[in-house]
Design a protein around this motif. Structure first.
Motif, PDB file in Angstrom:
ATOM      1  N   LYS A 135       0.830  -1.208   0.000  1.00  0.00           N
ATOM      2  CA  LYS A 135       0.000   0.000   0.000  1.00  0.00           C
ATOM      3  C   LYS A 135       0.865   1.259   0.000  1.00  0.00           C
ATOM      4  N   LEU A 139      -1.998   6.513   5.421  1.00  0.00           N
ATOM      5  CA  LEU A 139      -2.772   5.316   5.108  1.00  0.00           C
ATOM      6  C   LEU A 139      -3.519   4.810   6.343  1.00  0.00           C
ATOM      7  N   TRP A 141      -6.157   2.520   5.398  1.00  0.00           N
ATOM      8  CA  TRP A 141      -5.368   1.905   4.333  1.00  0.00           C
ATOM      9  C   TRP A 141      -6.053   1.969   2.969  1.00  0.00           C
TER      10      TRP A 141
END
Length: 252
Positions: A22, A50, A55
């Motif tokens: 991510k 995030l 996220w």
């Protein structure tokens, strides 16, 4: 037992890999950046954005881009102590010279010691202290704790709702995941009316980090002491330490 531990360890590794993916995705999404923006956008920074947006890369990207725009115009790293020193004369906000039990930097706020009328300069003072607190975080630590002493606070010397909203906006949107916990120590009953309005500006994550502490409420006192050593905690917060503060030297 062995299998449970093994599975738990594997789950942690999987989460770590997903999070790393991510971070890379977010870095690619924001595209090429240079100068201070590049310096600001460390992997740890991207993880905080995030985390603040569960996220979700698209939401984190939007949040981060807004911060980069804000930092390019507000220039928090260029604020100097002499520009905001008047705001610190009464000790209404300052960085403590002790840490909590987790080694986090501590900011002490005393809203009852409000001494100025310039709302813009009050915000600049707070931003200066946030930047200063971050610079003084121990290695490996990314968050800070707030202790808020309500001695002397009243509606007449409270900050306007707009300033409270702007302060919360800066903390939540431009310093995400920097606040670990905030203890509001012994607020007067009249504060409840102010809080009923202000709390709606807080997102769910920040709201959960705000804890009210009352000297006669054993559970709330024990919660605060689980974060702080009595020997370090100032007497104003029920601890044993008596701190004298030289404002300028304590912030350099």
């Amino acid at each position: 037992m062995f299998h449970r531990r093994s599975n738990s360890h594997r789950d942690q590794e999987d989460d770590s890999l997903r999070h790393e993916s991510k971070v890379n995705e977010l870095r690619n999404a924001i595209g090429p950046i240079t100068g201070r923006s590049l310096q600001y956008c460390t992997d740890a920074c991207l993880r905080r954005y995030l985390e603040a947006r569960s996220w979700n890369v698209d939401k984190a990207k939007k949040m981060l881009e807004e911060t980069l725009k804000w930092r390019s115009t507000y220039k928090p790293e260029e604020i100097r102590w002499h520009e905001v020193a008047i705001e610190g004369e009464t000790g209404k906000v300052y960085r403590a010279n002790f840490h909590d039990r987790q080694g986090r930097t501590v900011l002490i706020l005393r809203p009852g010691k409000q001494n100025t009328k310039s709302l813009d300069n009050q915000l600049r003072h707070l931003v200066y202290l946030l930047e200063n607190a971050i610079l003084n975080l121990p290695e490996g630590q990314e968050q800070m704790a707030w202790l808020i002493d309500f001695t002397g606070w009243s509606i007449s010397n409270s900050v306007p709702i707009r300033t409270a909203r702007d302060t919360i906006n800066i903390l939540q949107n431009h310093y995400p995941e920097r606040l670990a916990i905030a203890f509001l120590y012994n607020p007067p009953r009249i504060f409840e009316a102010f809080w009923k309005i202000v709390k709606y500006f807080l997102d769910a994550k920040t709201f959960q980090k705000v804890k009210f502490v009352y000297p006669k409420n054993v559970d709330s006192v024990e919660l605060m002491r689980s974060y702080f050593d009595d020997e370090n905690l100032p007497t104003e917060f029920g601890g044993k330490a008596i701190w004298s503060m030289t404002m300028k030297s304590s912030q350099d």
